[in-house]
Design a protein around this motif. Structure first.
Motif, PDB file in Angstrom:
ATOM      1  N   GLY A  50     -10.448   4.934   1.628  1.00  9.63           N
ATOM      2  CA  GLY A  50     -10.263   4.419   0.082  1.00  9.63           C
ATOM      3  C   GLY A  50     -11.584   4.014  -0.370  1.00  9.63           C
ATOM      4  N   VAL A  51     -12.720   3.653   0.301  1.00  6.54           N
ATOM      5  CA  VAL A  51     -13.982   2.988  -0.297  1.00  6.54           C
ATOM      6  C   VAL A  51     -14.314   4.241  -1.308  1.00  6.54           C
ATOM      7  CG1 VAL A  51     -16.193   2.699  -0.017  1.00  6.54           C
ATOM      8  CG2 VAL A  51     -14.448   2.251   1.718  1.00  6.54           C
ATOM      9  N   ASP A  52     -14.282   3.492  -2.718  1.00  6.44           N
ATOM     10  CA  ASP A  52     -14.831   4.488  -3.660  1.00  6.44           C
ATOM     11  C   ASP A  52     -16.064   5.189  -3.696  1.00  6.44           C
ATOM     12  OD1 ASP A  52     -14.679   5.635  -6.375  1.00  6.44           O
ATOM     13  OD2 ASP A  52     -15.330   3.737  -7.144  1.00  6.44           O
ATOM     14  N   MET A  53     -16.047   6.533  -3.473  1.00  8.85           N
ATOM     15  CA  MET A  53     -17.233   7.217  -3.100  1.00  8.85           C
ATOM     16  C   MET A  53     -17.047   8.613  -3.881  1.00  8.85           C
ATOM     17  SD  MET A  53     -17.580   6.818   1.000  1.00  8.85           S
ATOM     18  CE  MET A  53     -19.290   7.553   1.428  1.00  8.85           C
ATOM     19  N   PRO A  54     -18.111   9.093  -4.210  1.00  9.81           N
ATOM     20  CA  PRO A  54     -18.079  10.336  -5.004  1.00  9.81           C
ATOM     21  C   PRO A  54     -17.513  11.652  -3.822  1.00  9.81           C
ATOM     22  CG  PRO A  54     -20.286  10.074  -4.523  1.00  9.81           C
ATOM     23  CD  PRO A  54     -19.682   8.822  -4.231  1.00  9.81           C
ATOM     24  N   PRO A  55     -17.158  12.723  -4.444  1.00  9.73           N
ATOM     25  CA  PRO A  55     -16.623  13.903  -3.446  1.00  9.73           C
ATOM     26  C   PRO A  55     -18.219  14.278  -2.527  1.00  9.73           C
ATOM     27  CG  PRO A  55     -16.574  14.603  -5.693  1.00  9.73           C
ATOM     28  CD  PRO A  55     -16.813  13.200  -5.681  1.00  9.73           C
ATOM     29  N   SER A  56     -17.635  14.905  -1.493  1.00  4.04           N
ATOM     30  CA  SER A  56     -18.832  15.622  -0.620  1.00  4.04           C
ATOM     31  C   SER A  56     -20.059  16.341  -1.427  1.00  4.04           C
ATOM     32  CB  SER A  56     -18.280  16.319   0.398  1.00  4.04           C
ATOM     33  OG  SER A  56     -17.564  15.610   1.530  1.00  4.04           O
ATOM     34  N   ASN A  57     -19.662  17.209  -2.165  1.00  6.59           N
ATOM     35  CA  ASN A  57     -20.272  17.847  -3.085  1.00  6.59           C
ATOM     36  C   ASN A  57     -21.446  17.107  -3.969  1.00  6.59           C
ATOM     37  OD1 ASN A  57     -18.690  17.634  -5.205  1.00  6.59           O
ATOM     38  ND2 ASN A  57     -18.657  19.626  -5.607  1.00  6.59           N
ATOM     39  N   GLN A  58     -21.120  15.860  -4.013  1.00  4.87           N
ATOM     40  CA  GLN A  58     -22.045  14.856  -4.977  1.00  4.87           C
ATOM     41  C   GLN A  58     -22.783  13.817  -4.210  1.00  4.87           C
ATOM     42  OE1 GLN A  58     -19.620  13.196  -8.355  1.00  4.87           O
ATOM     43  NE2 GLN A  58     -19.024  15.444  -8.886  1.00  4.87           N
ATOM     44  N   LEU A  59     -22.623  13.870  -2.863  1.00  6.60           N
ATOM     45  CA  LEU A  59     -23.198  12.953  -2.233  1.00  6.60           C
ATOM     46  C   LEU A  59     -24.758  13.129  -2.047  1.00  6.60           C
ATOM     47  CD1 LEU A  59     -20.652  12.289   0.611  1.00  6.60           C
ATOM     48  CD2 LEU A  59     -21.577  10.716  -1.203  1.00  6.60           C
TER      49      LEU A  59
END
Length: 77
Positions: free
Chosen positions: A13-22
């Motif tokens: 649940g760490v606030d991170m963008p989806p995989s396609n935005q990393l």
């Protein structure tokens, strides 16, 4: 030197963008250098992370590496 490439969001649940935005999934290393406005970019390996952690008393099973493409090691996912 940077961390290992972050290639997928944290399952905790760490606030991170989806995989396609990393960054590591979106840009090649040369383009990422431009985005970050740095002269060079070197990614650490998971093994580098394990070595650094062991130097401060954290063993491999005490690290979650899921976001770096690992399997989360000894942690429950």
């Amino acid at each position: 030197m940077a961390s290992p490439r972050i290639v997928r969001p944290c399952p905790y649940g760490v606030d991170m963008p989806p995989s396609n935005q990393l960054l590591a999934n979106t840009f090649n290393d040369k383009s990422a250098q431009g985005v970050l406005e740095v002269d060079s970019l070197t990614w650490s390996t998971l093994e580098d992370l394990y070595v650094a952690a062991s130097e401060v008393g954290i063993d491999r099973d005490g690290l979650c590496t899921y976001c770096f493409g690992g399997d989360g090691d000894g942690l429950d996912l």
